[in-house]
Design a protein around this motif. Structure first.
Motif, short mmCIF file in Angstrom:
data_model
loop_
_atom_site.label_atom_id
_atom_site.label_comp_id
_atom_site.label_asym_id
_atom_site.label_seq_id
_atom_site.Cartn_x
_atom_site.Cartn_y
_atom_site.Cartn_z
N GLN A 46 4.43 5.09 -0.86
CA GLN A 46 3.84 5.44 -2.14
C GLN A 46 4.39 6.78 -2.63
O GLN A 46 4.81 7.62 -1.83
N ARG A 71 -1.91 7.76 -0.29
CA ARG A 71 -3.05 7.03 -0.82
C ARG A 71 -2.54 5.81 -1.59
O ARG A 71 -1.60 5.92 -2.39
N THR A 72 -3.14 4.66 -1.33
CA THR A 72 -2.71 3.42 -1.95
C THR A 72 -3.17 3.34 -3.40
O THR A 72 -4.07 4.10 -3.82
N ASP A 74 -5.10 1.31 -4.60
CA ASP A 74 -6.53 0.98 -4.58
C ASP A 74 -7.39 2.16 -4.16
O ASP A 74 -8.62 2.05 -4.09
N TYR A 78 -3.90 6.22 3.81
CA TYR A 78 -3.15 5.57 4.89
C TYR A 78 -2.32 6.58 5.65
O TYR A 78 -2.00 7.67 5.15
N VAL A 88 -5.05 2.11 7.62
CA VAL A 88 -5.61 2.28 6.28
C VAL A 88 -7.09 2.57 6.46
O VAL A 88 -7.84 1.73 6.95
N GLY A 202 -10.11 -3.27 1.29
CA GLY A 202 -8.84 -2.65 1.63
C GLY A 202 -7.81 -3.57 2.23
O GLY A 202 -6.73 -3.12 2.64
N THR A 204 -5.87 -5.85 0.86
CA THR A 204 -4.63 -5.92 0.08
C THR A 204 -3.74 -4.72 0.39
O THR A 204 -2.52 -4.85 0.58
N SER A 205 -4.35 -3.52 0.46
CA SER A 205 -3.59 -2.31 0.80
C SER A 205 -3.03 -2.41 2.22
O SER A 205 -1.88 -2.02 2.47
N GLY A 208 -0.08 -4.67 2.34
CA GLY A 208 1.08 -3.99 1.76
C GLY A 208 1.72 -3.02 2.73
O GLY A 208 2.95 -2.96 2.84
N LEU A 209 0.90 -2.23 3.44
CA LEU A 209 1.45 -1.29 4.42
C LEU A 209 2.14 -2.04 5.56
O LEU A 209 3.21 -1.63 6.02
#
Length: 219
Positions: A46, A71-72, A74, A78, A88, A202, A204-205, A208-209
């Motif tokens: 990010q 920070r994501t 959302d 993280y 996360v 969380g 989805t975040s 992604g990570l």
């Protein structure tokens, strides 16, 4: 047969605690304060990502190397490390169990890449086996031979797991939109069916990570 019903109250986020206080010669501070001395990471996941030296917050968190923090979109904080692990956070307490944990590694024999995404406070595991996308969703702690692990997404039909306690990763798309995921597992040597309701906060975040760390070559 006994059946145990668990409603994970932590999953609602209502049990968040205040950041762990740290006393220094300059007075009380928090892990976040110590981490604020990091430097921007131009190559991060990010745009707001920072490189945190180990000597800042490392001794408090039990970390002996520098790491990345951000920070994501959302709004979830993280962290990740050079060994392919990360997390996360789902609340403001850096030492809380209320988080997603990521672990990625490269096989030493065939160089294949795999990752495991898990909740520290619930028996839910997402596997990335050789692909940069979820290949299976598994019931953590399910290890009783011959017993059936199951999943239910919101009020849908129950999904029976295979002998390993897993279902296809294709179910993740529906799970990400759900209000809750009910996971049933049976722990050896007890025959009780344990049902846990997981709110996918969380998730989805965390996915992604995991995808990002899957793509990074292990140092």
């Amino acid at each position: 047969m006994r059946r145990i019903i668990i409603c994970a109250a932590l999953l609602s986020g209502g049990c968040a605690q205040q950041p762990y206080p740290i006393v220094t010669s300059a007075g009380p501070t928090t892990v976040s304060d110590l981490e604020s001395a990091g430097t921007p990471a131009p190559d991060g996941w990010q745009a707001n990502e920072m490189i945190i030296p180990a000597h800042n917050a490392g001794p408090v968190l039990g970390i002996m190397e520098s790491y990345r923090k951000g920070r994501t979109p959302d709004g979830f904080e993280y962290r990740y490390f050079s060994d392919g692990s990360g997390s996360v956070n789902l609340d403001s307490d850096e030492l809380s169990m209320h988080k997603w944990n990521v672990r990625c590694q490269t096989d030493k024999m065939d160089d294949s890449r795999s990752c495991t995404l898990s909740r520290m406070d619930a028996p839910l595991i997402v596997l990335f086996a050789g692909e940069r996308k979820p290949t299976a969703i598994c019931a953590g702690m399910h290890d009783f031979p011959g017993k059936q692990a199951m999943f239910r997404i919101d009020g849908g039909h129950p999904i029976k797991a295979d002998r390993s306690g897993c279902i296809s990763g294709h179910a993740l798309a529906e799970a990400l939109k759900a209000k809750k995921i009910t996971v049933r597992h049976v722990k050896w040597p007890y025959e009780a069916e344990i049902d846990t309701e997981v709110i996918p906060t969380g998730m989805t975040s965390a996915i992604g990570l995991t995808e990002y760390l899957f793509s990074k070559s292990q140092s």
